[in-house]
Design an enzyme around this catalytic site. Structure first.
Site, PDB file in Angstrom:
ATOM      1  N   SER A 102      39.405 -82.806  23.322  1.00 30.04           N
ATOM      2  CA  SER A 102      38.813 -81.555  24.469  1.00 30.04           C
ATOM      3  C   SER A 102      38.659 -81.335  25.602  1.00 30.04           C
ATOM      4  O   SER A 102      39.368 -81.946  26.343  1.00 30.04           O
ATOM      5  CB  SER A 102      37.453 -81.028  23.442  1.00 30.04           C
ATOM      6  OG  SER A 102      37.665 -79.477  23.349  1.00 30.04           O
ATOM      7  N   LYS A 154      23.320 -56.954  24.517  1.00 29.87           N
ATOM      8  CA  LYS A 154      22.866 -57.620  25.880  1.00 29.87           C
ATOM      9  C   LYS A 154      22.176 -58.578  24.377  1.00 29.87           C
ATOM     10  O   LYS A 154      22.011 -59.478  24.581  1.00 29.87           O
ATOM     11  CB  LYS A 154      21.287 -57.290  26.530  1.00 29.87           C
ATOM     12  CG  LYS A 154      20.852 -58.699  27.248  1.00 29.87           C
ATOM     13  CD  LYS A 154      21.775 -58.775  28.681  1.00 29.87           C
ATOM     14  CE  LYS A 154      21.199 -59.995  29.360  1.00 29.87           C
ATOM     15  NZ  LYS A 154      22.046 -60.626  30.943  1.00 29.87           N
TER      16      LYS A 154
END
Length: 285
Positions: A102, A154
């Site tokens: 990764s 949010k």
């Protein structure tokens, strides 16, 4: 500079040894970190990278042992090494220890060549996000979650509230963009060396031996043997380390005591430590 200094010395005093600076990048990749939970980030390793490229050497060796982490920090480290390699006209040789997967493999792409152990783990070219969900626990213990925002998106993916389909779709779209950036980097750096493997960019990982067949690495071996075979038997490896401050040498940590550092790490880092452990565990480490 070293070569110039050697030329100024009498022949009998001159050293013909080649010194190759070694950068060791180990751990999960994330911004921040602490005295007790160090991590890989550009801030934590920029100094040793700059110091290694200051050497008058034919190459810079980079040892990587990382299961991944932040794609941003991974790319920043990769780019700093590539920028200095171009500026100083240095070859970069990357050596994989247990794992370069990764984000760890993203950093490994900085190498002009990547050498792994046959049993190293490489690849995992993908993007993952992981968290925990606690909505049922909140109900059982009788706690009400109250969140107030300006902006309806949010508080997306709040772990204390049930998941929303739209939030998951947004996250997956973001992951796809980051994944495409990663794929483009692999194709740009590995080019024609990559083999036609349908699972190459699916997040799967392979042994170093299989990685060689797929074009993810260029060779199998270890750092010391490879560098001595390439630059001569007198080649010396110089591990570049960060300077330690006077206070840390005596076990002191400035205005905060060691006890408070430990307490803070224990209180604030349990989930981070679990996630870090999970990253390594994915690869059987």
């Amino acid at each position: 500079m070293r070569r110039l200094f050697n030329r100024l010395l009498p022949k009998s005093w001159r050293s013909n040894d080649i010194v190759v600076p070694v950068i060791r990048l180990q751990g999960t990749i994330m911004a921040g970190g602490s005295q007790f939970r160090p991590s890989l980030s550009l801030a934590s390793c920029a100094g040793i990278i700059e110091k290694a490229f200051a050497f008058d050497a034919p190459a810079v060796a980079v040892s990587i042992n990382s299961p991944g982490g932040s794609p941003v920090q991974s790319r920043l480290i990769y780019k700093r090494i590539r920028d200095l390699a171009a500026e100083k006209n240095r070859q970069v040789l990357v050596f994989v220890e247990d794992v370069a997967a990764s984000g760890g493999y993203m950093i490994a792409l900085c190498g002009d060549e990547i050498i792994a152990d046959p049993s190293s783990i490489v690849g995992s070219i993908g993007v993952v996000s992981a968290s925990f969900g606690f909505p049922e626990l909140m109900k059982k213990i009788g706690v009400e979650r109250r969140v107030y925002t300006a902006g309806r998106n949010k508080a997306v993916l709040d772990p204390f509230k049930p998941e929303k389909k739209d939030d998951i779709e947004r996250l997956k779209a973001l992951q796809l963009e980051v994944h495409e950036t990663f794929i483009d980097m692999v194709k740009d750096r590995r080019g024609a060396r990559l083999k036609d493997e349908p699972d190459l960019f699916t997040g799967l990982f392979w042994s170093g031996r299989r990685g060689l067949e797929l074009g993810l690495v260029d060779g199998l071996g270890d750092m010391r043997s490879t560098l001595k075979a390439r630059f001569g038997p007198k080649t010396r490896l110089k591990l570049i380390t960060a300077p330690r401050g006077l206070l840390s040498r005596f076990g002191l940590f400035g205005s905060r005591s060691a006890a408070s550092e430990i307490a803070g790490a224990a209180a604030g880092g349990l989930i981070d430590a679990a996630e870090e452990r999970a990253l390594w565990a994915r690869f059987g480490l």
